[in-house]
Design a protein around this motif. Sequence first.
Motif, PDB file in Angstrom:
ATOM      1  N   PHE A   1      62.269  51.372  42.510  1.00 56.53           N
ATOM      2  CA  PHE A   1      61.622  50.824  41.325  1.00 56.53           C
ATOM      3  C   PHE A   1      62.574  50.869  40.128  1.00 56.53           C
ATOM      4  O   PHE A   1      62.692  49.904  39.374  1.00 56.53           O
ATOM      5  CB  PHE A   1      60.359  51.626  41.027  1.00 56.53           C
TER       6      PHE A   1
ATOM      7  N   ASP B   1      52.459  49.415  42.802  1.00 54.43           N
ATOM      8  CA  ASP B   1      53.647  48.567  42.877  1.00 54.43           C
ATOM      9  C   ASP B   1      54.193  48.551  44.305  1.00 54.43           C
ATOM     10  O   ASP B   1      54.588  47.498  44.830  1.00 54.43           O
ATOM     11  CB  ASP B   1      54.713  49.080  41.905  1.00 54.43           C
TER      12      ASP B   1
ATOM     13  N   ASN C   1      54.286  45.203  46.933  1.00 54.21           N
ATOM     14  CA  ASN C   1      55.592  44.670  47.300  1.00 54.21           C
ATOM     15  C   ASN C   1      56.048  45.032  48.704  1.00 54.21           C
ATOM     16  O   ASN C   1      57.230  44.902  49.024  1.00 54.21           O
ATOM     17  CB  ASN C   1      56.634  45.129  46.272  1.00 54.21           C
TER      18      ASN C   1
END
Length: 284
Positions: free
Chosen positions: A260, A41, A45
């Motif tokens: 997150f 992730d 990103n």
Amino acid sequence: MMREITARKHEMADNPLKFRSIWISDLHLGTSGCQAEYLLDFLKNTEAEYLYLVGDIIDGWALKRSWYWQQSHNDVIQKVLRKARKGTHVIYIPGNHDEGARQFLGLMFGDIRIEDEVVHTTADGRRMLVLHGDRFDGVVQCARWLAIVGDRLYGITLKLNYWFNRARARMGLGYWSLSQYLKHKVKKAVNFVSSFEQAVALEAKTRGLDGVICGHIHKAEMRDIDGVLYCNDGDWVESLTALVELPNGELKILTWQKFFAEQAAQINSLTAAPTGAGLQGIAA
């Protein structure tokens, strides 16, 4: 409403966080303790001109004992290779757990350069020594067998950490590192960390450099030590952290799990809200 939630989920991927440089280390791919989903992730990103892999990327010690490799671990490798192909300068500095890669120092592998150490110059002109740091660990250098025994005990702790956090997730609680908590409660471990930090900073000072960036001890930190900026980018089994350089040369530690969780909370609030209220809240 569902379109709005889906859009929010893809918002970061469409607008990645952009940095001049990123340092990550101690991924320990090939172990159950690796938080590969969080790491993937993070890689999806974020964008940077320079990406430094500061050692212990693939855990060769663990893979020699027993084979463990998930699809998410493959995905991490593929994502890094894709970044390199698209123009990111990726530099891989092997550590003690992936020491086999040190036989390829100075070579390129899939647009990734392998080096024992490098000097990175920040946008504001500071010269930073970048290395994994295991050469300053007396246990690894002087008693490798003891380091391996310690590594196995650490692996057991990480497995406990995995099940512990699965139980927390069922209760709706966020990630919390049991292994990191235990390490910080042990006085000898605290003394070791302090000695390690002093030794690494002294190396940079002896070379006339402004600072040092390393990994190895799984403790994200950024502080001045005797006039030298000591930076440790942490790890991706416990702290889930990276060191990043902003366009102006400023260095910061980024804790991805916290970031997150904040994003997930925003999405969950949209999911829980009535259709009209959720959209009105965003508009406000």
